[in-house]
Design an enzyme around this catalytic site. Structure first.
Site, PDB file in Angstrom:
ATOM      1  N   SER A 137       0.827  -1.194   0.000  1.00  0.00           N
ATOM      2  CA  SER A 137       0.000   0.000   0.000  1.00  0.00           C
ATOM      3  C   SER A 137       0.872   1.259   0.000  1.00  0.00           C
ATOM      4  CB  SER A 137      -0.957  -0.036   1.194  1.00  0.00           C
ATOM      5  OG  SER A 137      -1.935   0.982   1.093  1.00  0.00           O
ATOM      6  N   GLU A 171      -9.915  -4.428  -5.756  1.00  0.00           N
ATOM      7  CA  GLU A 171      -9.438  -3.336  -4.907  1.00  0.00           C
ATOM      8  C   GLU A 171      -9.500  -1.997  -5.630  1.00  0.00           C
ATOM      9  OE1 GLU A 171      -5.254  -2.488  -4.136  1.00  0.00           O
ATOM     10  OE2 GLU A 171      -4.779  -4.456  -4.972  1.00  0.00           O
ATOM     11  N   HIS A 210      -7.648  -5.125  -1.329  1.00  0.00           N
ATOM     12  CA  HIS A 210      -6.409  -4.384  -1.101  1.00  0.00           C
ATOM     13  C   HIS A 210      -5.556  -5.083  -0.044  1.00  0.00           C
ATOM     14  CE1 HIS A 210      -3.784  -0.920  -1.040  1.00  0.00           C
ATOM     15  NE2 HIS A 210      -3.964  -0.749   0.247  1.00  0.00           N
TER      16      HIS A 210
END
Length: 665
Positions: free
Chosen positions: A259, A358, A388
């Site tokens: 991320s 995602e 995600h």
């Protein structure tokens, strides 16, 4: 050059969802009058969860391969950003830092580390930050080493000490094994303002085990206390600590992150390349956040599936505003903040994974495409119905598949494409690493999240003790000793996690009985009637038994519904495999507690990336999307897709196993 619009002037494109001129709101102080909001939030979420569970059981999940766990997770997180006024960053950090909320992978050694940030005469954008360092500021992190790797390192370090001391070592064993050891610098995600190295052990522990590498995860400074490029400065400092202080060759280092940490990983590579520093051997990015403008359409199309909250513009929890602060207009499209808009020439090989459910799917697809156009070796992986950073959820089959892919990338793919061959770590480097990892601060993290001191025992003695316990159990009377009075046994220096990781059942363990040995509880015999005191291990087994019974009942329920669906499908005489009947229910795999699907081969092409207002957006990014659509991705995309198991109600068993499908394009 593609995306020149982002590199000139720093103005966001028309497709951006972020307006740099909007000022961030301040956190409102808590008032007693706000209590009703918490009640309303609880009632709303309870209604949403109950409704989604009912829909899941009757008509099926939102994504065909989801189990009930994913339905619950997404139901709770959906539209969570709309209730941001109920919490502040400090509360979120406290809640996210609570340990034991999820079972960790099996045993690993974790050693906390604190080091001072030195002046390193950094160039470029970090020169001013480097000049301000006086050697007193500290950064923390932790070394993570999988159990099997730890055992091997212990043996090698012990042998090295014997050789250096001149003690008698027989000639056949006098040569210490030489290995090109890898070290992974891990940068955790969390929107730049939450999480830590400790919260990401769900990723760092299996990453160490599957890649057979030592993982160094750091706690870089978080926003809003530290703005861009402060976290990048910490990442660069940690990298040079490995290369300069611990004498690890750059060719032996991999950078990994998820991320926001994935975006920081790419920013670190860009900074090192731009300022002519030695680059690491490769990088692994799990769902990297590469576009802070949020221009791509998947922010809308996947909003109902992903657990990632969508930022509210100007909100006090807006991660972009927290990270960039007053300089948002200046840095929003800076390549070190939004790597998608930078140049990737000269990058080492990349492994980039994403879920097709995602929010960041499209921007990751465009990033992999653009990096490949720059001549970078990119392995882009897309997992069907995954969310995600799905690697944080061990119950998903895609999670293990992803870590297996990391193993294949490091051991098989990377050697064919790396610019420099990893070197053998010298005696100085190994001595530094031994001092850092094998010390009194080391802790063993068990599968139940508990931490214990790491005794420094002889590895060979540990194996002998394990074998003796296995032999003693084989000779014991029938029945499970942990349910009755137990015989005293020597406590193993490696605590016993729940037996869920097949990787630990290996040649390092004490034979076929070892898996049973690990599941035994070392209970204390009570003073009355020989009763044993229930241990945490036994309680976990009770929970597992209840879970098994619940799963058994659920499977029987699914069989009944599946029979109905089978009859309905015959009545409809539908030969199109892509048309799913509304009443069809997926049967859980008996060997997978959470996932109803596994993954097998497929020929499906990854979804086409697109952006908002493509007609009015700048021609550079629009042409990038059009080029992908007409010519296909420049990179190799591996799509992992699910194949549904068929259940034959006539014979009462599955007729087709579920597995991942792999499509390369």
């Amino acid at each position: 050059m593609l995306l020149q619009h982002y590199e000139a002037g720093g103005k966001p494109p028309p497709s951006a969802r972020v307006d740099p001129k909007v000022k961030q709101q301040e956190t409102q102080p808590f008032s007693m009058w706000d209590l009703w909001k918490y009640g309303a939030f609880a009632a709303t979420k309870a209604k949403d969860i109950v409704g989604d569970v009912i829909v899941h059981q009757i008509w099926g999940p939102r994504r065909k391969t989801w189990g009930i766990e994913m339905t619950l997770l997404t139901s709770f997180m959906r539209n969570a950003g709309k209730h941001s006024q109920l919490v502040d960053i400090a509360t979120i950090r406290m809640l996210m830092g609570i340990g034991g909320l999820a079972p960790l992978p099996s045993d690993a050694l974790v050693t906390p580390v604190t080091f001072c940030v030195k002046k390193r005469k950094l160039r470029g954008i970090l020169a001013e930050f480097d000049e301000a360092e006086d050697g007193t500021r500290e950064l923390s992190g932790e070394w993570v080493v999988g159990k099997r790797l730890w055992k091997r390192l212990q043996s090698e370090w012990k042998l090295s000490r014997k050789l250096s001391s001149g003690s008698g070592v027989s000639e056949p064993n006098s040569k210490q094994p030489k290995r090109s050891e890898s070290v992974i610098l891990y940068l955790h995600g969390g929107a730049y303002y939450v999480f830590s190295a400790a919260t990401h052990r769900l990723i760092t522990i299996p990453l160490s085990k599957f890649t057979d590498a030592r993982v160094f995860a750091i706690d870089y400074r978080l926003a809003p206390e530290t703005r861009f490029p402060g976290p990048l400065h910490d990442a660069v400092s940690a990298y040079f600590r490995l290369t300069d202080d611990l004498h690890i060759p750059p060719e032996n280092i991999l950078i990994a992150g998820d991320s926001a940490g994935g975006g920081l990983t790419l920013a670190l590579l860009m900074y090192l390349r731009d300022n002519e520093y030695p680059l690491p051997n490769a990088a692994i990015c799990f769902s990297p956040w590469v576009d802070l403008t949020m221009s791509c359409e998947s922010w809308d199309t996947n909003a109902e599936f992903d657990i990632l909250p969508r930022p509210n513009l100007g909100d006090h929890l807006d991660p972009i505003a927290c990270y960039l602060g007053e300089d948002m207009e200046k840095y929003l499209t800076h390549p070190y903040a939004s790597p998608l808009f930078g140049d990737f020439k000269g990058f080492p090989p990349l492994l980039v994974t994403a879920g097709d459910a995602e929010l960041l799917r499209d921007e990751i697809t465009l990033f992999a495409h653009k990096a490949s156009l720059a001549g970078v070796e990119v392995r882009h992986e897309l997992y069907e119905d995954a969310i995600h950073v799905f690697q944080m959820f061990p119950f998903l089959e895609a999670t293990r598949k992803s870590f297996e892919s990391c193993k294949d990338f490091v051991h098989n793919v990377l050697p064919a494409h790396q610019a420099h061959t990893p070197q053998e770590l010298g005696d100085v480097a190994e001595a530094e690493l031994e001092q850092e990892i094998d010390n009194n601060q080391a802790r063993m993290v068990r599968g139940d999240g508990m931490e214990t001191f790491a005794p420094r025992h002889d590895v060979e003695q540990i194996k002998q003790d394990a074998k003796a316990r296995a032999d003693a159990e084989t000779r014991s009377s029938d029945g499970d000793l942990s349910w009755g009075p137990s015989r005293p046994v020597q406590e193993s220096p490696w605590p016993s996690p729940p037996v869920t990781d097949e990787e630990d059942v290996s040649e390092d363990d004490a034979g076929p009985s070892n898996s049973r040995t690990r599941s035994r509880s070392n209970s204390q015999v009570g003073s009355s009637g020989g009763r044993t005191t229930p241990s945490k291990s036994r309680l976990r087994r009770i929970g597992s038994a209840l879970s098994f019974l619940g799963e058994k009942a659920t499977r029987n329920h699914y069989r009944t519904l599946s029979s109905r669906s089978h009859r309905d499908d015959n009545d409809d005489n539908d030969d199109d495999e892509d048309n799913h009947h509304p009443s069809r229910v997926h049967i859980p795999h008996p060997h997978l507690r959470m996932s109803a699907f596994s993954m097998t081969a497929s020929t499906a092409r990854p979804p086409k990336p697109s952006i908002r207002r493509s007609n009015s957006s700048h021609p550079d990014i629009s042409s990038l999307c059009r080029q992908w659509e007409t010519s296909g991705p420049a990179n190799r995309t591996v799509s992992y897709r699910h194949e549904e198991a068929q259940y034959d109600s006539a014979v009462g068993r599955r007729t087709k196993s579920k597995s991942f499908s792999v499509s390369r394009s």
